[in-house]
Scaffold this motif. Structure first.
Motif, PDB file in Angstrom:
ATOM      1  N   GLU A 205       0.823  -1.209   0.000  1.00 26.75           N
ATOM      2  CA  GLU A 205       0.000   0.000   0.000  1.00 26.75           C
ATOM      3  C   GLU A 205       0.859   1.262   0.000  1.00 26.75           C
ATOM      4  OE1 GLU A 205      -3.929   1.279  -0.402  1.00 26.75           O
ATOM      5  OE2 GLU A 205      -3.152  -0.767  -0.260  1.00 26.75           O
ATOM      6  N   VAL A 206       1.955   1.241   0.754  1.00 25.92           N
ATOM      7  CA  VAL A 206       2.867   2.380   0.755  1.00 25.92           C
ATOM      8  C   VAL A 206       3.461   2.570  -0.641  1.00 25.92           C
ATOM      9  CG1 VAL A 206       5.061   3.293   1.636  1.00 25.92           C
ATOM     10  CG2 VAL A 206       3.419   2.270   3.208  1.00 25.92           C
ATOM     11  N   ALA A 207       3.849   1.472  -1.283  1.00 23.28           N
ATOM     12  CA  ALA A 207       4.411   1.558  -2.630  1.00 23.28           C
ATOM     13  C   ALA A 207       3.437   2.204  -3.601  1.00 23.28           C
ATOM     14  CB  ALA A 207       4.809   0.165  -3.121  1.00 23.28           C
ATOM     15  N   ALA A 208       2.144   1.927  -3.430  1.00 22.65           N
ATOM     16  CA  ALA A 208       1.128   2.462  -4.337  1.00 22.65           C
ATOM     17  C   ALA A 208       0.783   3.917  -4.046  1.00 22.65           C
ATOM     18  CB  ALA A 208      -0.134   1.604  -4.257  1.00 22.65           C
ATOM     19  N   ARG A 209       0.961   4.365  -2.774  1.00 20.31           N
ATOM     20  CA  ARG A 209       0.458   5.676  -2.380  1.00 20.31           C
ATOM     21  C   ARG A 209       1.531   6.632  -1.863  1.00 20.31           C
ATOM     22  NH1 ARG A 209      -5.223   5.514  -1.061  1.00 20.31           N
ATOM     23  NH2 ARG A 209      -6.115   3.456  -1.425  1.00 20.31           N
ATOM     24  N   GLN A 210       2.784   6.231  -1.866  1.00 22.03           N
ATOM     25  CA  GLN A 210       3.845   7.005  -1.230  1.00 22.03           C
ATOM     26  C   GLN A 210       3.973   8.431  -1.777  1.00 22.03           C
ATOM     27  OE1 GLN A 210       7.754   5.336  -2.022  1.00 22.03           O
ATOM     28  NE2 GLN A 210       7.145   4.646  -4.035  1.00 22.03           N
ATOM     29  N   PRO A 211       4.417   9.367  -0.896  1.00 25.16           N
ATOM     30  CA  PRO A 211       4.572   9.209   0.549  1.00 25.16           C
ATOM     31  C   PRO A 211       3.212   9.273   1.239  1.00 25.16           C
ATOM     32  CG  PRO A 211       5.085  11.451  -0.068  1.00 25.16           C
ATOM     33  CD  PRO A 211       4.791  10.715  -1.347  1.00 25.16           C
ATOM     34  N   ILE A 212       3.036   8.535   2.299  1.00 26.95           N
ATOM     35  CA  ILE A 212       1.742   8.455   2.962  1.00 26.95           C
ATOM     36  C   ILE A 212       1.937   8.359   4.465  1.00 26.95           C
ATOM     37  CG2 ILE A 212       1.664   5.931   2.714  1.00 26.95           C
ATOM     38  CD1 ILE A 212      -1.394   6.208   2.339  1.00 26.95           C
ATOM     39  N   GLY A 213       1.029   8.970   5.229  1.00 24.85           N
ATOM     40  CA  GLY A 213       1.083   8.936   6.680  1.00 24.85           C
ATOM     41  C   GLY A 213       0.293   7.781   7.254  1.00 24.85           C
ATOM     42  N   VAL A 214       0.511   7.501   8.536  1.00 26.62           N
ATOM     43  CA  VAL A 214      -0.112   6.340   9.167  1.00 26.62           C
ATOM     44  C   VAL A 214      -1.632   6.455   9.196  1.00 26.62           C
ATOM     45  CG1 VAL A 214       0.199   7.315  11.491  1.00 26.62           C
ATOM     46  CG2 VAL A 214      -0.098   4.843  11.216  1.00 26.62           C
ATOM     47  N   ALA A 215      -2.158   7.643   9.469  1.00 25.32           N
ATOM     48  CA  ALA A 215      -3.611   7.790   9.558  1.00 25.32           C
ATOM     49  C   ALA A 215      -4.278   7.532   8.207  1.00 25.32           C
ATOM     50  CB  ALA A 215      -3.966   9.183  10.073  1.00 25.32           C
ATOM     51  N   GLU A 216      -3.713   8.105   7.157  1.00 23.44           N
ATOM     52  CA  GLU A 216      -4.254   7.903   5.822  1.00 23.44           C
ATOM     53  C   GLU A 216      -4.144   6.444   5.406  1.00 23.44           C
ATOM     54  OE1 GLU A 216      -3.515   9.554   1.252  1.00 23.44           O
ATOM     55  OE2 GLU A 216      -2.323  10.325   2.923  1.00 23.44           O
ATOM     56  N   LEU A 217      -3.028   5.819   5.763  1.00 21.43           N
ATOM     57  CA  LEU A 217      -2.809   4.414   5.431  1.00 21.43           C
ATOM     58  C   LEU A 217      -3.812   3.524   6.149  1.00 21.43           C
ATOM     59  CD1 LEU A 217      -0.819   2.801   3.693  1.00 21.43           C
ATOM     60  CD2 LEU A 217       0.674   2.624   5.688  1.00 21.43           C
ATOM     61  N   ALA A 218      -4.063   3.808   7.430  1.00 19.49           N
ATOM     62  CA  ALA A 218      -5.024   3.018   8.209  1.00 19.49           C
ATOM     63  C   ALA A 218      -6.425   3.120   7.613  1.00 19.49           C
ATOM     64  CB  ALA A 218      -5.018   3.486   9.660  1.00 19.49           C
TER      65      ALA A 218
END
Length: 251
Positions: free
Chosen positions: A13-26
């Motif tokens: 998911e990080v690879a697809a959306r980077q850079p990304i924060g923990v809240a957005e990732l959750a």
């Protein structure tokens, strides 16, 4: 086992959306923030992820993930062939040169040579580029079989800026134009500040195995410059493809 699966899912998911924060990732993964945070820290400790700085912390993949992927797909051989040609392109243009490959329906940036100019395009290695809204993606799509194009259209054409092509008929016409020209262009279709030209690298099967691009801040590009860069990148892609087909084992 669940923790391992969570960590792998977070990495993807990080690879697809980077850079990304923990809240957005959750939110994106529908997981508890605490679980995502644990996975991020584990992946960071193992060298797969890195914080990009600033507050709140945002995460991106490291070159470790890219290196493992290259071994799995043979991209190291492709890179060895492409980099000398990319170096020449950079010398000719003094602009940033990218090498990207198709992967799982996406386009992934695997190599970058940067311009010496202070205003430049900066994208991380491993960045996923939109297939229909980037020069690299459109170059690959134009060189692909019709069923690949139609499958991409069926998946939906997301809009990124006011110039993104989201109409299927317009995209088909654009791909026909790319085949005629020998290179693709992007005039701020993904990010308004990014313009580029790109050409597909063809492997032994005649299918695209990569694309090479010249990337210029939109504020610095002109139609005349785009045409000059298009000719240069088309020739570079032919040279890389010839080397690939000569025996690098790629494609």
């Amino acid at each position: 086992m669940k923790n391992v699966l969570n960590a792998l899912a977070v990495l993807e998911e990080v690879a697809a959306r980077q850079p990304i924060g923990v809240a957005e990732l959750a939110r994106a993964m529908d997981l508890p923030k605490s679980s995502v945070q644990r996975a991020l820290l584990t992946l960071h400790e193992a060298g797969w992820l890195r914080p990009t700085g600033g507050a709140p912390t945002r995460w991106a993949i490291t070159t470790k993930a890219l290196h493992v992927g290259r071994h799995a797909t043979g991209e190291l051989g492709l890179r060895d062939v492409a980099v000398p040609v990319m170096e020449e392109l950079r010398r000719q243009t003094d602009e940033t040169v990218h090498l990207a490959v198709p992967e799982g329906g996406n386009v992934v940036l695997i190599e970058r040579l940067e311009t010496s100019q202070p205003v430049r395009i900066i994208l991380p290695l491993g960045q996923i580029l939109p297939v229909h809204a980037s020069a690299n993606g459109k170059a690959l799509l134009a060189a692909s079989p019709a069923e690949v194009v139609e499958r991409r259209i069926a998946d939906g054409l997301a809009s990124y800026t006011g110039t993104t092509i989201i109409d299927p008929a317009r995209l088909r016409a654009e791909l026909a134009r790319i085949r005629e020209l020998g290179y693709a262009t992007n005039g701020g279709e993904w990010r308004a500040d990014v313009s580029a030209v790109a050409a597909a690298v063809l492997g032994e099967s005649g299918l695209p195995v990569a694309s090479v691009s010249i990337n210029v801040p939109t504020s610095r590009t002109t139609e005349e410059l785009r045409a000059v860069h298009g000719s240069l990148v088309a020739e570079a892609a032919k040279r890389i493809g010839a080397e690939v087909r000569r025996g690098s084992g790629v494609g």
